[in-house]
Design a protein around this motif. Structure first.
Motif, PDB file in Angstrom:
ATOM      1  N   MET A   7      17.989   3.855  -2.305  1.00 28.31           N
ATOM      2  CA  MET A   7      17.965   2.410  -3.904  1.00 28.31           C
ATOM      3  C   MET A   7      18.636   3.696  -4.903  1.00 28.31           C
ATOM      4  N   LEU A   8      17.768   4.517  -4.895  1.00 28.99           N
ATOM      5  CA  LEU A   8      17.822   5.256  -6.495  1.00 28.99           C
ATOM      6  C   LEU A   8      19.262   6.159  -6.233  1.00 28.99           C
ATOM      7  N   ALA A  10      21.906   5.412  -4.690  1.00 27.53           N
ATOM      8  CA  ALA A  10      23.503   5.222  -4.448  1.00 27.53           C
ATOM      9  C   ALA A  10      23.077   3.785  -6.128  1.00 27.53           C
ATOM     10  N   ASN A  11      22.054   3.758  -6.938  1.00 25.68           N
ATOM     11  CA  ASN A  11      21.915   3.756  -8.248  1.00 25.68           C
ATOM     12  C   ASN A  11      23.282   4.643  -9.082  1.00 25.68           C
ATOM     13  N   PHE A  14      26.701   4.582  -8.332  1.00 22.30           N
ATOM     14  CA  PHE A  14      26.464   3.184  -9.061  1.00 22.30           C
ATOM     15  C   PHE A  14      27.132   3.616 -10.644  1.00 22.30           C
ATOM     16  N   CYS A  15      26.219   4.277 -11.044  1.00 23.87           N
ATOM     17  CA  CYS A  15      26.448   4.743 -12.906  1.00 23.87           C
ATOM     18  C   CYS A  15      27.052   5.585 -13.050  1.00 23.87           C
ATOM     19  N   TYR A  22      35.064  -2.917 -14.120  1.00 23.91           N
ATOM     20  CA  TYR A  22      33.743  -3.111 -14.695  1.00 23.91           C
ATOM     21  C   TYR A  22      34.695  -2.258 -16.095  1.00 23.91           C
ATOM     22  N   VAL A  48      23.514 -12.718   0.241  1.00 30.90           N
ATOM     23  CA  VAL A  48      23.396 -12.346  -0.379  1.00 30.90           C
ATOM     24  C   VAL A  48      24.919 -10.792  -0.761  1.00 30.90           C
ATOM     25  N   ASN A  49      25.611 -11.395  -1.691  1.00 28.73           N
ATOM     26  CA  ASN A  49      27.016 -11.246  -2.475  1.00 28.73           C
ATOM     27  C   ASN A  49      27.987 -11.666  -1.146  1.00 28.73           C
TER      28      ASN A  49
ATOM     29  N   GLU B  52      22.873  -5.997  -7.398  1.00 30.26           N
ATOM     30  CA  GLU B  52      22.723  -5.702  -5.374  1.00 30.26           C
ATOM     31  C   GLU B  52      23.721  -4.486  -5.210  1.00 30.26           C
ATOM     32  N   PRO B  53      24.725  -4.770  -6.260  1.00 29.47           N
ATOM     33  CA  PRO B  53      25.513  -3.462  -5.875  1.00 29.47           C
ATOM     34  C   PRO B  53      25.973  -2.301  -6.425  1.00 29.47           C
ATOM     35  N   ALA B  54      24.458  -2.375  -7.539  1.00 30.68           N
ATOM     36  CA  ALA B  54      24.385  -1.489  -8.131  1.00 30.68           C
ATOM     37  C   ALA B  54      22.932  -0.833  -7.448  1.00 30.68           C
ATOM     38  N   LEU B  55      22.516  -0.991  -6.550  1.00 30.68           N
ATOM     39  CA  LEU B  55      21.205  -0.989  -6.286  1.00 30.68           C
ATOM     40  C   LEU B  55      22.048  -0.204  -4.927  1.00 30.68           C
ATOM     41  N   GLY B  56      23.341  -0.396  -4.150  1.00 32.62           N
ATOM     42  CA  GLY B  56      23.315   0.242  -2.527  1.00 32.62           C
ATOM     43  C   GLY B  56      23.424  -1.051  -2.029  1.00 32.62           C
ATOM     44  N   ILE B  57      23.204  -2.644  -2.635  1.00 37.55           N
ATOM     45  CA  ILE B  57      22.769  -3.649  -1.539  1.00 37.55           C
ATOM     46  C   ILE B  57      23.215  -4.486  -0.947  1.00 37.55           C
ATOM     47  N   GLY B 177      23.713  -1.629 -15.719  1.00 36.89           N
ATOM     48  CA  GLY B 177      23.290  -1.086 -14.091  1.00 36.89           C
ATOM     49  C   GLY B 177      22.105  -0.189 -14.156  1.00 36.89           C
ATOM     50  N   VAL B 179      18.876   1.990 -12.929  1.00 33.82           N
ATOM     51  CA  VAL B 179      17.741   1.607 -12.758  1.00 33.82           C
ATOM     52  C   VAL B 179      17.024   2.126 -13.012  1.00 33.82           C
TER      53      VAL B 179
END
Lengths: 187, 187
Positions: A7-8, A10-11, A14-15, A22, A48-49, B52-57, B177, B179
């Motif tokens: 998750m980290l 992926a974050n 994303f960042c 966006y 979700v989503n 959720e997208p920001a965490l890859g979920i 976004g 974390v």
């Protein structure tokens, strides 16, 4: 890689590369929901989503409250508390309860939960402490549509919720995304 | 057009023209979360279609529980009940509590809520009934990070949650976004 590390990672990605749509305007979005609505719905992973886009709800437009079986477990439970903040501080003018077909809560029973708890080593004392409440909650949920009606009525009858706030009830299909109206709060 | 009608129109459009990346596989998604994780987070509108997208979920990957201020309001509140279903029926192996910066709960007080309730015509009797609980809840939340720590600890100490389930705490920025880890449940 662990769940948390995945998750980290992926974050970080994303960042480093935010989505193309966006914008600077997104950065400044208010905490006040533009559509002045609160959704109460289920924690189900298929929503979700999926639920929000299927209803045309974008980021910044609605408050979203989620629990197992989108129910109310008491006159002042977490969902009611959340609604008070929505209505009295964040400009929410309508509430929509959204249950869904194939809700796991329809199959969950206090017996099945307690059996699993015992197998996982949860103490008899702890289970005893919550058994009555657990039974009343888990064994009461049979039909997602009836549960939506019950939840809408519990909110409607709650003396902390103003009478001029419409409360609607919808049922959502977690595979197709289709919604149907169960209760229209305007009428 | 009313809020409800706007949403129903958006839904009809969604069902008539589902997203291009929506496949037959999506139609068959299980209610069991593939990443075997439950997220506990806030109802904040800026998190909708963003956290959720920001965490890859993705859809089908996690259970998501949302309340105002991502807190626990009692030893057997709605969030704990939801977690029992996650762990004992849906294969959830880890829990992640995700607070966020700029959480409205940090400014909400029982006084401000009660003032608004009185202005909206809520009866003194109803307010009196919940005043003590409201105060303990609304006035206790000052710092989103501390609240994450408190929530993780309350879940960790709850005798209904198995000791082998890691519980992590994260803090999310609702504008960027990003974390950060507040508590790592593996250690």
């Amino acid at each position: 890689m662990t769940i948390l590390d995945t998750m980290l990672a992926a974050n970080a990605e994303f960042c480093a590369h935010p989505p193309a749509d966006y914008t600077l305007e997104d950065l400044k979005k208010s905490k006040l929901p533009q559509k002045q609505v609160a959704l109460i719905t289920c924690m189900d992973t298929r929503l979700v989503n999926f639920l929000e886009p299927a209803l045309g709800i974008g980021r910044g437009e609605a408050k979203v409250i989620k629990t197992a079986g989108n129910g109310i477990t008491g006159v002042f439970d977490g969902t009611i508390r959340s609604l008070l903040v929505c209505i009295y501080e964040l400009g929410v003018k309508e509430i929509i309860v959204i249950g869904h077909h194939e809700c796991g809560m329809a199959n969950t029973t206090s017996e099945s939960l307690i059996k699993s708890m015992v197998e996982r080593g949860i103490s008899k004392e702890a289970i005893h402490m919550i058994k009555k409440e657990l039974t009343e909650w888990a064994d009461e949920f049979h039909h997602p549509e009836q549960n939506v009606i019950d939840t809408v009525e519990r909110i409607r009858l709650n003396p902390l919720i103003p009478a001029d706030v419409p409360i609607h009830g919808l049922i959502f299909h977690p595979r197709t995304g289709k919604v149907d109206v169960v209760m229209n709060g305007y009428t």
